[in-house]
Design an enzyme around this catalytic site. Sequence first.
Site, PDB file in Angstrom:
ATOM      1  N   THR A 118       0.820  -1.213   0.000  1.00 50.27           N
ATOM      2  CA  THR A 118       0.000   0.000   0.000  1.00 50.27           C
ATOM      3  C   THR A 118       0.851   1.258   0.000  1.00 50.27           C
ATOM      4  OG1 THR A 118      -1.479   1.309   1.400  1.00 50.27           O
ATOM      5  CG2 THR A 118      -0.091  -0.263   2.519  1.00 50.27           C
ATOM      6  N   TYR A 142      -1.819   0.250   9.956  1.00 48.14           N
ATOM      7  CA  TYR A 142      -2.065  -0.451   8.688  1.00 48.14           C
ATOM      8  C   TYR A 142      -0.818  -0.398   7.807  1.00 48.14           C
ATOM      9  CZ  TYR A 142      -3.612  -1.189   3.915  1.00 48.14           C
ATOM     10  OH  TYR A 142      -3.700  -1.629   2.615  1.00 48.14           O
TER      11      TYR A 142
END
Length: 334
Positions: A118, A142
């Site tokens: 990501t 995350y």
Amino acid sequence: MTDRVLVTGGAGYIGSHVVRQLGEAGYDVVVFDNLSTGHEWAVTHGELVVGDLADPEALEALFAANEFDAVLHFAAHIIVPESVADPLKYYRNNTRNTLNLLGAMSRHGVNRIVFSSTAAVYGMPDQQVLTEDLPLAPINPYGASKMMSERMIMDLASASDLDYVILRYFNVAGADPQTRLGQATPEATHLIKVACECATGARGGMQIFGTDYGTRDGTCVRDYIHVEDLASAHVRALEHMQQGNGSEILNCGYGRGFTVREVIDVVKRLSGVDFPVTEAERRAGDPEALMADNQRIRRRLDWVPAYDDLDTIVQTALDWERHWQARQNNPTDQ
Ligand code: UDP
């Protein structure tokens, strides 16, 4: 081509689009998914094995029963604010489960992985257009959980014959243009999904999180990429490794960005619905602007995006949302 590939999280939003493209390209696909957010109907090709990467025995049985040429690893939690509130959930499900998967691959001699990473690994960089060699400095759990997974993959690759393609996703949205697949995750939080739910009446209204950023209209800028283009990048990544081209870390985005307000305006214009939008405080863990420098993926994978257009992204997301809601209201009409 009859290469057998394992797709973890293949019943989920992105994974299911990739599985469909892999199936159509002739791959023999095995999906491993715990169906926590994915759906059985979303697995349009291959075999679905329901199981959890946290379960070492299930993982061992999966690798003992199949000879995989490669693994595509999607299974993960992906919600930034949730990761801020419950970080260990992310380190368990994303980082530890990747460790479990790498262990099984290593024991069974499976030496190719395409990994879903990501843009959140970059954190809050000084520049807005990001190249892959920037230092990694995630600002939320995350991003950190994915950065740690990347590191494990690279370390294992240094110590073995593992090849990898790490794909750093920017903001994925849109759906299969034929509405066979789309984002069906319950309680989704991502901007385009939320706005489409508002436009179709599934949600009464929405908030803009932060209007005092240093951007053209004060709201955050993101690089929205259509899920079908992201899926084709995975098929290309697999081919790249099969051709013996070695490991890569590649951004997946279009290299341009839209503000939250711009996205909402497109959803309103295309749907013709002026749903209520209120301005709210900044959301924890949100960087101001993230856009991909995508020169490397274009060059290394010969990746040519086909849906680089916000109207197309939003229109496919809206079409899917209408289809999905009709289907939920009338489950026999599938
Ligand atoms: N956002 C918003 N309202 C929403 C959902 C998202 O204002 O209901 C904003 C969010 O704060 C961020 C951008 O939209 O600036 C993209 O957020 P999203 O959750 O879609 O993806 P992320 O970039 O966090 O992965």
